[in-house]
Scaffold this motif. Sequence first.
Motif, PDB file in Angstrom:
ATOM      1  N   ALA A   1      30.366  -4.375  25.830  1.00 30.49           N
ATOM      2  CA  ALA A   1      29.019  -4.694  26.304  1.00 30.49           C
ATOM      3  C   ALA A   1      28.002  -4.364  25.217  1.00 30.49           C
ATOM      4  O   ALA A   1      28.045  -3.284  24.612  1.00 30.49           O
ATOM      5  N   VAL A   2      27.103  -5.313  24.943  1.00 28.53           N
ATOM      6  CA  VAL A   2      25.970  -5.066  24.045  1.00 28.53           C
ATOM      7  C   VAL A   2      24.698  -5.478  24.779  1.00 28.53           C
ATOM      8  O   VAL A   2      24.731  -6.251  25.740  1.00 28.53           O
ATOM      9  N   HIS A   3      23.566  -4.950  24.311  1.00 28.80           N
ATOM     10  CA  HIS A   3      22.276  -5.240  24.948  1.00 28.80           C
ATOM     11  C   HIS A   3      21.371  -6.004  23.988  1.00 28.80           C
ATOM     12  O   HIS A   3      21.222  -5.618  22.826  1.00 28.80           O
ATOM     13  N   THR A   4      20.773  -7.070  24.486  1.00 27.11           N
ATOM     14  CA  THR A   4      19.770  -7.817  23.730  1.00 27.11           C
ATOM     15  C   THR A   4      18.391  -7.430  24.256  1.00 27.11           C
ATOM     16  O   THR A   4      18.246  -6.965  25.388  1.00 27.11           O
ATOM     17  N   VAL A   5      17.387  -7.631  23.417  1.00 27.10           N
ATOM     18  CA  VAL A   5      16.010  -7.278  23.777  1.00 27.10           C
ATOM     19  C   VAL A   5      15.094  -8.474  23.537  1.00 27.10           C
ATOM     20  O   VAL A   5      15.176  -9.121  22.482  1.00 27.10           O
ATOM     21  N   THR A   6      14.263  -8.770  24.508  1.00 26.02           N
ATOM     22  CA  THR A   6      13.222  -9.798  24.346  1.00 26.02           C
ATOM     23  C   THR A   6      11.872  -9.157  24.698  1.00 26.02           C
ATOM     24  O   THR A   6      11.792  -8.249  25.537  1.00 26.02           O
ATOM     25  N   VAL A   7      10.825  -9.630  24.065  1.00 24.67           N
ATOM     26  CA  VAL A   7       9.466  -9.106  24.315  1.00 24.67           C
ATOM     27  C   VAL A   7       8.632 -10.222  24.935  1.00 24.67           C
ATOM     28  O   VAL A   7       8.535 -11.328  24.379  1.00 24.67           O
ATOM     29  N   ASP A   8       8.046  -9.945  26.111  1.00 26.46           N
ATOM     30  CA  ASP A   8       7.289 -10.995  26.785  1.00 26.46           C
ATOM     31  C   ASP A   8       5.903 -11.146  26.143  1.00 26.46           C
ATOM     32  O   ASP A   8       5.536 -10.434  25.187  1.00 26.46           O
ATOM     33  N   SER A   9       5.141 -12.073  26.689  1.00 28.14           N
ATOM     34  CA  SER A   9       3.830 -12.408  26.102  1.00 28.14           C
ATOM     35  C   SER A   9       2.848 -11.247  26.157  1.00 28.14           C
ATOM     36  O   SER A   9       1.880 -11.189  25.387  1.00 28.14           O
ATOM     37  N   ALA A  10       3.138 -10.308  27.059  1.00 23.95           N
ATOM     38  CA  ALA A  10       2.254  -9.145  27.176  1.00 23.95           C
ATOM     39  C   ALA A  10       2.702  -8.009  26.252  1.00 23.95           C
ATOM     40  O   ALA A  10       2.123  -6.914  26.296  1.00 23.95           O
ATOM     41  N   GLY A  11       3.758  -8.268  25.454  1.00 23.79           N
ATOM     42  CA  GLY A  11       4.244  -7.237  24.543  1.00 23.79           C
ATOM     43  C   GLY A  11       5.141  -6.225  25.195  1.00 23.79           C
ATOM     44  O   GLY A  11       5.392  -5.143  24.636  1.00 23.79           O
ATOM     45  N   VAL A  12       5.687  -6.539  26.374  1.00 24.30           N
ATOM     46  CA  VAL A  12       6.565  -5.600  27.094  1.00 24.30           C
ATOM     47  C   VAL A  12       8.030  -5.973  26.810  1.00 24.30           C
ATOM     48  O   VAL A  12       8.435  -7.127  27.059  1.00 24.30           O
ATOM     49  N   PRO A  13       8.843  -5.036  26.310  1.00 27.29           N
ATOM     50  CA  PRO A  13      10.255  -5.352  26.018  1.00 27.29           C
ATOM     51  C   PRO A  13      11.135  -5.291  27.278  1.00 27.29           C
ATOM     52  O   PRO A  13      10.944  -4.428  28.140  1.00 27.29           O
TER      53      PRO A  13
ATOM     54  N   ALA B   1      19.255  -1.521  29.702  1.00 21.20           N
ATOM     55  CA  ALA B   1      18.857  -0.503  28.721  1.00 21.20           C
ATOM     56  C   ALA B   1      17.491   0.082  29.030  1.00 21.20           C
ATOM     57  O   ALA B   1      16.840   0.674  28.146  1.00 21.20           O
ATOM     58  N   ALA B   2      16.993  -0.079  30.254  1.00 18.83           N
ATOM     59  CA  ALA B   2      15.659   0.398  30.618  1.00 18.83           C
ATOM     60  C   ALA B   2      15.492   1.870  30.282  1.00 18.83           C
ATOM     61  O   ALA B   2      16.382   2.689  30.536  1.00 18.83           O
ATOM     62  N   GLY B   3      14.303   2.192  29.696  1.00 18.03           N
ATOM     63  CA  GLY B   3      13.977   3.571  29.361  1.00 18.03           C
ATOM     64  C   GLY B   3      14.350   3.972  27.954  1.00 18.03           C
ATOM     65  O   GLY B   3      13.916   5.024  27.483  1.00 18.03           O
ATOM     66  N   ARG B   4      15.126   3.202  27.263  1.00 19.98           N
ATOM     67  CA  ARG B   4      15.540   3.539  25.906  1.00 19.98           C
ATOM     68  C   ARG B   4      14.642   2.816  24.900  1.00 19.98           C
ATOM     69  O   ARG B   4      14.234   1.672  25.148  1.00 19.98           O
ATOM     70  N   PRO B   5      14.371   3.415  23.751  1.00 21.37           N
ATOM     71  CA  PRO B   5      13.529   2.754  22.746  1.00 21.37           C
ATOM     72  C   PRO B   5      14.164   1.458  22.253  1.00 21.37           C
ATOM     73  O   PRO B   5      15.388   1.365  22.115  1.00 21.37           O
ATOM     74  N   CYS B   6      13.347   0.463  21.996  1.00 17.66           N
ATOM     75  CA  CYS B   6      13.837  -0.861  21.576  1.00 17.66           C
ATOM     76  C   CYS B   6      14.717  -0.759  20.332  1.00 17.66           C
ATOM     77  O   CYS B   6      15.804  -1.361  20.263  1.00 17.66           O
ATOM     78  N   ALA B   7      14.245  -0.058  19.330  1.00 17.42           N
ATOM     79  CA  ALA B   7      14.989   0.018  18.067  1.00 17.42           C
ATOM     80  C   ALA B   7      16.354   0.673  18.267  1.00 17.42           C
ATOM     81  O   ALA B   7      17.349   0.274  17.652  1.00 17.42           O
ATOM     82  N   GLU B   8      16.409   1.688  19.116  1.00 15.88           N
ATOM     83  CA  GLU B   8      17.688   2.358  19.379  1.00 15.88           C
ATOM     84  C   GLU B   8      18.681   1.406  20.029  1.00 15.88           C
ATOM     85  O   GLU B   8      19.868   1.357  19.662  1.00 15.88           O
TER      86      GLU B   8
END
Length: 906
Positions: A249-261, A168-175
């Motif tokens: 297919a569904v996409h999950t999102v995780t945010v690393d320690s630097a705040g990058v999704p 899902a690279a490039g798409r907003p997290c909430a979307e």
Amino acid sequence: MNADSLFARYARPELARLFRALNLDVTYQAGQGDHLTRRSPDGSAAGDRVLDLVGGAGASLFGHNHPALLDVARRCLDEQTPFNAQGSIRPGAAELARRLSEIVGATTGTGYVVTLGNTGADAVEAAVKHATVEHRRRLGALEEETELTLRRVRRDGVADLPVASGPAAGRPCAEVLGETLDRIAHLRRADPVFVSLRDAFHGKSAGAGTLTHGGNVPEDLHVPGPRHRRLYDWTPEAVRGALDAERVAVHTVTVDSAGVPHSAERQLSPVAACFVEPIQGESGVREVPAGTLAALRELADRHEAALVFDEIQCGMGRTGTFLASENSGVVADYYLLSKSLGGGLAKISALLVAENRYVADFGRHHTSTFADDDFSSRIATAALDLALSYRERVTEIGTLLRDRLAEVAAKWPDAIVEVRGRGLLLGVEFALPRPESALLREVFDPESLGYLVAGRLLHTHNIRVIPTLSAPTTVRVQPSALLEPADVDRVAAAFDEVAGLLSRGEYATVLEHLTVPAAGAWQPRQHVPLPRRDRPAPGADRADVPRVAFLANLDSPSKLRAMAPELASWSDEQCAATLDRVWGEMDPFEVARHRVTSESQGTVEVIMVAVPFTAAQANAALRAGQGAWLRRTVLEAVELGVSLGAGVIGLGGHTSIVTNAARDVVEHDVRVTSGNSLTAACAYDLLRLTLAESGAGDRRVGLVGGIGNIGSVMAELIAPHCDSMVLVGRPGSARRLRTVADRLSPLVDVSIAEDMDALQDCPTVVSATNSADPVILPHHLAGDRKVLVCDLAVPGDVHPAVAALSNVTLVSGGRIQLPGLQTPHFPGITLPPGILYSCMAETILLGLEQETPSPSYGGLASAGVLAARDLAARHGFHPARIVSDDVSVQPWIVDQFSSTIEEHIG
């Protein structure tokens, strides 16, 4: 009422009717080990001991009334163990569940939570329900986790940040997370999907029935159940990817320690469970290959679905291992057990769910009044001990039995296709016989073969078998673990005898058990509305010549031998008893087809269709108020004829009588005829010449059957040619005969009689009733003068002894000689070569003239009779008069005298 009648009326009417037809309406009064004891016909004493190879369809692995299980049952009763103690701790159920978990876990390495029920279908339904809950809660947990992630990214201010990596690279997290939630919600709203194999049998309740394939259940008895996909291709490659299109297919999102999704992909699926029997019992005892089981395991894993092994019939040690699936090395998530779990005494089933998949509150909400009772549970626990102790014996005696049956199969390869199975779950598949006669090909159809074999084995060898439900050419062999080597010898000898008879085509012997007169009263099958057969498009005749279908019933039981020469050794009594038994079991079928050519122009293809009832059966059914069943049987034959491309349907014998002179056959694109006009024309041709040549005082005619369709028009035709006429009928027919007499009175002196003795002063007698038995006996006719008797009825109205009277000429009327040297053979028609019944000839003639209307639809008229005569004359079809074995054929008589009379009639 006896037990048979009570069973037929109040319990299982259709099964009782089927058992009666197959001579399997047997009652057993005791069972011990592998044997059942028959009740004698009068119920006064015990009958023969029967070796039971049905084994309760897999439920009697320990035989009937095993002593160890009887002891447990007696102890429960003696101890007054409560049967109904719902809402309490049930020690018997707890112990049984523990034992099941440990025994199955010893093979799989897993612990199980056990849900008890009453039947195998209960266990299947419980598995469907648990898999549904498990599937929904898994989706619910993912939805809950995704919602939490969405709230977190919003709280942390990264909801609008584009995903840095992943699909899902490039798409907003909430979307991305919102789209995932929408897809999860859609899957949760949709019904889950369940998977089973081709030819599977998992039971007959709503959910189980959906998973079942075939099972010989009418389509309208299938109740809509859960969403389902059937796998027809068992190859591992096909199985693994069979439902890939269902995955979402569904996409999950995780945010690393630097705040990058970052994103990742996960595959979801609507598939909740895959069901499979390691050995398919009801489809003919067919083992599912280990590779297919392994592929199903992979399929279930790809969809996060439960793999369910239905071992209801094949498990509990019946194949020599506790689980039939053990040898495959494949481990399921759920296991289903029943049948032998109850030891042949208790009704019980079990669903085992792996501990790591079990939904804890399932057992709180999925309950049953009779589940978990200690009586059944304690018997089942004892049955587990027996199953474990008999494993080696099952393997040894099962191997011996299979080897001996395989020897029989090798000896008679054209009778037995294959012996299949393991341990004491065996199936013997019989090859479909191909008798010469169409009638026996219909008798030995795929639905009946196994039952006919079962009847022979039961009544000749005292061995009990039944076919498997979905593959009735396969006979199940499922004895108990108590079977002895001597029993194996007996079974092998019995199968050898039956296979040899089939191989040699000795069908009269195979079917001999059907010749025993039935005890119970016959009942017709209940009507099942069905769509019409596929019909050829109008004008799209598939033959290169016009095609007609002639429908005929058996006029007498003795004609069974003519229809099926393989039964030539049977007596009239045996034929009658068999026809009584199988009455209503056979559908109309094609007997033969031949081409007939006109003397002047054209050829027509004639299909003879048998309508499976006799004249006597038709009359009995009409008297019993079962005319609707008779009509439907004829209409089914009409449908068959039309589906075969016939443009004309002819109704022979009683098929026109039971359809109200064909009026009940409602067709718009085919012509329908009873053929009775040409029958009447043949008789008229003979009688008017006879009467013209008779002297004064000899032109008195006795007419029997004057209220019938043929008799009524014959009276009208003959009246101008005779001096007087007596209409003779059975007692009570005078009022109806008076109507006919009043119509004739301007033409001839007419009297009425209800006694056949009134024929004694008639030099000429015509008879055309629908009686199944002779109505004219020797003493009914004059003994001091020449008498001509024209019998138009089929079966004949005149007793055979009349033909021996020296003063009587008995003519079998209503026969036609085909032009040229044509001699088509239609089984069941026992006329001289080249001679046909007039009703069949009229059907053929209408096929030769495709624009000519039917002269014999509904009530007959004189004009229609004469039109049928002219139609026959145009094509060289002439009346044949049969006296004893002598056949004479004369052209139709058409002269000025007759034309004048016919004008008057018209």
